[in-house]
Write a protein that holds these residues in place. Structure first.
Motif, PDB file in Angstrom:
ATOM      1  N   ILE A  90       0.861  -1.193   0.000  1.00 15.72           N
ATOM      2  CA  ILE A  90       0.000   0.000   0.000  1.00 15.72           C
ATOM      3  C   ILE A  90       0.889   1.232   0.000  1.00 15.72           C
ATOM      4  CG2 ILE A  90      -1.644   1.353   1.377  1.00 15.72           C
ATOM      5  CD1 ILE A  90      -2.772  -1.293   2.408  1.00 15.72           C
ATOM      6  N   ARG A  91       0.605   2.158  -0.905  1.00 10.18           N
ATOM      7  CA  ARG A  91       1.274   3.459  -0.869  1.00 10.18           C
ATOM      8  C   ARG A  91       0.240   4.440  -0.355  1.00 10.18           C
ATOM      9  NH1 ARG A  91       6.059   4.469  -3.334  1.00 10.18           N
ATOM     10  NH2 ARG A  91       7.039   2.587  -4.075  1.00 10.18           N
ATOM     11  N   PHE A  92       0.418   4.848   0.903  1.00  4.35           N
ATOM     12  CA  PHE A  92      -0.583   5.705   1.533  1.00  4.35           C
ATOM     13  C   PHE A  92      -0.120   7.166   1.568  1.00  4.35           C
ATOM     14  CE2 PHE A  92      -2.342   7.860   5.223  1.00  4.35           C
ATOM     15  CZ  PHE A  92      -3.689   7.728   4.938  1.00  4.35           C
ATOM     16  N   TYR A  93      -1.015   8.069   1.218  1.00  2.00           N
ATOM     17  CA  TYR A  93      -0.708   9.505   1.269  1.00  2.00           C
ATOM     18  C   TYR A  93      -1.801  10.202   2.059  1.00  2.00           C
ATOM     19  CZ  TYR A  93       2.306   8.250  -2.611  1.00  2.00           C
ATOM     20  OH  TYR A  93       3.258   7.651  -3.389  1.00  2.00           O
ATOM     21  N   GLU A  94      -1.409  11.040   2.988  1.00  2.00           N
ATOM     22  CA  GLU A  94      -2.392  11.809   3.753  1.00  2.00           C
ATOM     23  C   GLU A  94      -3.226  12.668   2.782  1.00  2.00           C
ATOM     24  OE1 GLU A  94      -2.930  10.976   7.026  1.00  2.00           O
ATOM     25  OE2 GLU A  94      -4.527  12.403   6.615  1.00  2.00           O
ATOM     26  N   SER A  95      -2.542  13.280   1.841  1.00  2.00           N
ATOM     27  CA  SER A  95      -3.220  14.099   0.829  1.00  2.00           C
ATOM     28  C   SER A  95      -2.451  13.969  -0.475  1.00  2.00           C
ATOM     29  CB  SER A  95      -3.233  15.562   1.302  1.00  2.00           C
ATOM     30  OG  SER A  95      -3.788  16.386   0.311  1.00  2.00           O
ATOM     31  N   ILE A  96      -3.171  13.902  -1.567  1.00  2.00           N
ATOM     32  CA  ILE A  96      -2.518  13.752  -2.867  1.00  2.00           C
ATOM     33  C   ILE A  96      -3.430  14.344  -3.938  1.00  2.00           C
ATOM     34  CG2 ILE A  96      -3.446  11.467  -3.473  1.00  2.00           C
ATOM     35  CD1 ILE A  96      -0.652  10.699  -4.402  1.00  2.00           C
ATOM     36  N   GLU A  97      -2.827  14.771  -5.024  1.00  2.00           N
ATOM     37  CA  GLU A  97      -3.625  15.339  -6.109  1.00  2.00           C
ATOM     38  C   GLU A  97      -4.593  14.275  -6.657  1.00  2.00           C
ATOM     39  OE1 GLU A  97      -2.426  16.900 -10.367  1.00  2.00           O
ATOM     40  OE2 GLU A  97      -1.022  17.544  -8.818  1.00  2.00           O
ATOM     41  N   SER A  98      -4.040  13.142  -7.073  1.00  2.00           N
ATOM     42  CA  SER A  98      -4.869  12.070  -7.631  1.00  2.00           C
ATOM     43  C   SER A  98      -4.160  10.728  -7.422  1.00  2.00           C
ATOM     44  CB  SER A  98      -5.075  12.329  -9.128  1.00  2.00           C
ATOM     45  OG  SER A  98      -5.356  11.127  -9.806  1.00  2.00           O
ATOM     46  N   THR A  99      -4.862   9.783  -6.803  1.00  2.00           N
ATOM     47  CA  THR A  99      -4.252   8.451  -6.599  1.00  2.00           C
ATOM     48  C   THR A  99      -3.987   7.806  -7.958  1.00  2.00           C
ATOM     49  OG1 THR A  99      -6.417   7.394  -6.453  1.00  2.00           O
ATOM     50  CG2 THR A  99      -5.376   8.042  -4.368  1.00  2.00           C
ATOM     51  N   GLN A 100      -4.829   8.167  -8.926  1.00  2.00           N
ATOM     52  CA  GLN A 100      -4.713   7.565 -10.249  1.00  2.00           C
ATOM     53  C   GLN A 100      -3.407   7.987 -10.922  1.00  2.00           C
ATOM     54  OE1 GLN A 100      -6.974   5.479 -10.977  1.00  2.00           O
ATOM     55  NE2 GLN A 100      -6.895   5.161 -13.169  1.00  2.00           N
ATOM     56  N   LYS A 101      -3.156   9.294 -10.830  1.00  2.00           N
ATOM     57  CA  LYS A 101      -1.945   9.836 -11.436  1.00  2.00           C
ATOM     58  C   LYS A 101      -0.719   9.192 -10.778  1.00  2.00           C
ATOM     59  CE  LYS A 101      -0.265  14.393 -12.383  1.00  2.00           C
ATOM     60  NZ  LYS A 101      -0.325  15.760 -11.927  1.00  2.00           N
ATOM     61  N   GLU A 102      -0.778   9.076  -9.451  1.00  2.00           N
ATOM     62  CA  GLU A 102       0.356   8.502  -8.716  1.00  2.00           C
ATOM     63  C   GLU A 102       0.523   7.012  -9.055  1.00  2.00           C
ATOM     64  OE1 GLU A 102       2.748   9.626  -7.327  1.00  2.00           O
ATOM     65  OE2 GLU A 102       3.496   8.283  -5.779  1.00  2.00           O
ATOM     66  N   ALA A 103      -0.601   6.302  -9.161  1.00  2.00           N
ATOM     67  CA  ALA A 103      -0.513   4.867  -9.476  1.00  2.00           C
ATOM     68  C   ALA A 103       0.069   4.670 -10.881  1.00  2.00           C
ATOM     69  CB  ALA A 103      -1.892   4.227  -9.374  1.00  2.00           C
ATOM     70  N   LEU A 104      -0.311   5.522 -11.809  1.00  2.00           N
ATOM     71  CA  LEU A 104       0.243   5.409 -13.171  1.00  2.00           C
ATOM     72  C   LEU A 104       1.754   5.655 -13.135  1.00  2.00           C
ATOM     73  CD1 LEU A 104      -2.616   7.216 -15.106  1.00  2.00           C
ATOM     74  CD2 LEU A 104      -1.866   4.871 -15.540  1.00  2.00           C
ATOM     75  N   ARG A 105       2.161   6.613 -12.311  1.00  2.00           N
ATOM     76  CA  ARG A 105       3.600   6.901 -12.183  1.00  2.00           C
ATOM     77  C   ARG A 105       4.333   5.693 -11.575  1.00  2.00           C
ATOM     78  NH1 ARG A 105       7.399   8.370  -8.905  1.00  2.00           N
ATOM     79  NH2 ARG A 105       6.147   8.225  -7.021  1.00  2.00           N
ATOM     80  N   LEU A 106       3.737   5.142 -10.511  1.00  2.00           N
ATOM     81  CA  LEU A 106       4.369   3.990  -9.851  1.00  2.00           C
ATOM     82  C   LEU A 106       4.403   2.774 -10.780  1.00  2.00           C
ATOM     83  CD1 LEU A 106       2.768   4.338  -6.311  1.00  2.00           C
ATOM     84  CD2 LEU A 106       5.163   4.682  -6.891  1.00  2.00           C
ATOM     85  N   GLU A 121      -7.141  12.277   1.341  1.00  2.00           N
ATOM     86  CA  GLU A 121      -7.653  13.475   0.659  1.00  2.00           C
ATOM     87  C   GLU A 121      -7.112  13.538  -0.756  1.00  2.00           C
ATOM     88  OE1 GLU A 121      -7.998  18.135   1.718  1.00  2.00           O
ATOM     89  OE2 GLU A 121      -5.973  17.337   1.664  1.00  2.00           O
ATOM     90  N   GLN A 122      -8.026  13.652  -1.694  1.00  2.00           N
ATOM     91  CA  GLN A 122      -7.629  13.791  -3.077  1.00  2.00           C
ATOM     92  C   GLN A 122      -8.010  15.212  -3.521  1.00  2.00           C
ATOM     93  OE1 GLN A 122      -7.595  10.359  -6.228  1.00  2.00           O
ATOM     94  NE2 GLN A 122      -9.617  11.245  -6.091  1.00  2.00           N
ATOM     95  N   THR A 123      -7.017  15.969  -3.976  1.00  2.00           N
ATOM     96  CA  THR A 123      -7.296  17.381  -4.244  1.00  2.00           C
ATOM     97  C   THR A 123      -7.650  17.662  -5.701  1.00  2.00           C
ATOM     98  OG1 THR A 123      -4.928  17.721  -4.524  1.00  2.00           O
ATOM     99  CG2 THR A 123      -5.863  18.245  -2.356  1.00  2.00           C
ATOM    100  N   ASN A 124      -7.324  16.728  -6.593  1.00  2.00           N
ATOM    101  CA  ASN A 124      -7.649  16.945  -8.006  1.00  2.00           C
ATOM    102  C   ASN A 124      -7.947  15.600  -8.677  1.00  2.00           C
ATOM    103  OD1 ASN A 124      -8.016  18.275 -10.403  1.00  2.00           O
ATOM    104  ND2 ASN A 124      -5.839  18.610 -10.799  1.00  2.00           N
ATOM    105  N   GLY A 125      -9.018  14.943  -8.183  1.00  2.00           N
ATOM    106  CA  GLY A 125      -9.347  13.598  -8.663  1.00  2.00           C
ATOM    107  C   GLY A 125      -9.794  13.612 -10.121  1.00  2.00           C
ATOM    108  N   ARG A 126      -9.432  12.562 -10.821  1.00  2.00           N
ATOM    109  CA  ARG A 126      -9.796  12.463 -12.242  1.00  2.00           C
ATOM    110  C   ARG A 126     -10.968  11.527 -12.437  1.00  2.00           C
ATOM    111  NH1 ARG A 126      -3.909  11.384 -14.607  1.00  2.00           N
ATOM    112  NH2 ARG A 126      -5.093   9.926 -15.854  1.00  2.00           N
TER     113      ARG A 126
END
Ligand code: BTN
Length: 330
Positions: A90-106, A121-126
């Motif tokens: 699990i890659r956990f973030y207290e706050s992130i722009e988009s989990t999707q963007k981060e998952a694509l990067r990972l 918290e997702q600040t710019n979910g897609r």
């Protein structure tokens, strides 16, 4: 020597406390299991108390987790998880722009099959088809799963449909509500959207390198922080049932349910999932309007999905149109 990541011991202690939620664990036992000193255990417990965890401490008995602060944390999801692969990293973030963007990067960096990106918290979910996805902090589930199935590209939309089945099953299991699926993957209750699913691919020629499935579930909260336009179409499980749901067990249930369906799918193909999706489908047999990317609108009767997961729309001249990607109105 392998270096342990920063905060490894604290996370490990919290995981142990979650795993033994109703028992006391002595400082000695914790230090043996984690491989750190008793002083270090004490310091980590103090730090957890400062973060808002309520941990009972009784002489000669040890420590016991009584309550967690609001929102999610990684050990709460990891402790007691029964899946083989999904959510094991699990890659956990207290706050992130988009989990999707981060998952694509990972995924691009080589993250292993089953890795999940999770946030409070997702600040710019897609969303799908260029939409955004708005959610309130700490009350909802926003996560993205990285999968590496050996599948031809054209079959990957089936995974979106499978995810929708898993989401309706989990909602029913946890809340008792029977939701419906609006093709391909919106989960609705009384016309209000509770879940959104976004599937994206990393591929090379015809070969899938990774599938990233993002899921947003409106669990708790009254959506009052969200714009009126969102509130008109969205709901939350709490708004419907009047109950609040713990997010970590909800996610664990989802992982277990998804993994069971996914394993069946990989062995038996989409024919094992298609009837489950159709049983939950809302618009089969009804006249619907399909707005395709680019704005073109098609009208017809939704007849079902084929074995590829493509929507079959019967037009007024009786012919069947295959719809691969669209927004549905009815
Ligand atoms: C839709 O348009 O219905 C799909 C919404 C998908 C939202 C989820 S929330 C977690 C993941 N991260 C994102 O940025 N989007 C997806």
């Amino acid at each position: 020597m392998v270096r342990k990541p920063a905060n490894y011991s604290k996370k490990a202690i919290l995981t142990l406390l979650y795993e033994h939620r109703n028992e006391f664990l002595s400082g000695q036992k914790i230090s043996e299991l984690i491989g750190c000193s008793r002083t270090a255990v004490w310091k980590h417990i103090q730090s957890l108390l400062e973060e808002g965890f309520l941990i009972e401490s009784v002489q000669k008995k040890g420590y016991r987790l009584m309550q967690s602060p609001d929102g999610l944390n990684e050990p709460a999801v990891a402790a007691g998880l029964k899946t083989k692969r999904l959510g094991r990293t699990i890659r956990f973030y207290e706050s992130i722009e988009s989990t999707q963007k981060e998952a694509l990067r990972l995924a691009d960096e080589g993250a292993e099959d089953g890795t999940v990106v999770l946030t409070n918290e997702q600040t710019n979910g897609r969303g799908r088809l260029g939409h955004t996805w708005q959610s309130q902090r700490g009350t909802n589930i926003a996560m993205s799963m990285i999968l590496r199935p050996s599948l031809p590209i054209e079959k990957t939309p089936q995974l979106t449909l499978l995810t929708a089945v898993a989401a309706t099953d989990v909602i029913e299991k946890v809340t008792g509500l029977t939701c419906g699926i609006k093709w391909p993957n919106d989960i609705l209750y009384n016309g209000k959207k509770l879940v959104g699913i976004l599937t994206e691919l990393q591929a090379e020629a015809t070969y899938v390198k990774a599938v990233v499935i993002g899921i947003g579930i409106n669990v708790n909260g009254d959506l009052s922080d969200l714009p009126e336009s969102v509130r008109q179409v969205a709901g939350s499980l709490e708004l419907i049932t009047g109950k609040r749901y713990a997010l970590a067990p909800f996610i664990q249930e989802f992982f277990e349910c998804f993994e069971a369906l996914y394993t069946t799918y990989l062995h038996e193909g989409f024919q094992s999932i298609r009837p489950l999706w159709e049983q939950r489908a809302l618009n089969l047999g009804n006249v619907i309007k399909v707005r395709k990317p680019g704005g073109h609108i098609l009208e017809g009767v939704a007849r079902g999905i084929n074995n590829e997961g493509v929507l079959l729309l019967q037009k007024s001249d009786g012919t069947l149109a295959q719809v691969y990607s669209a927004d549905i109105e009815w």
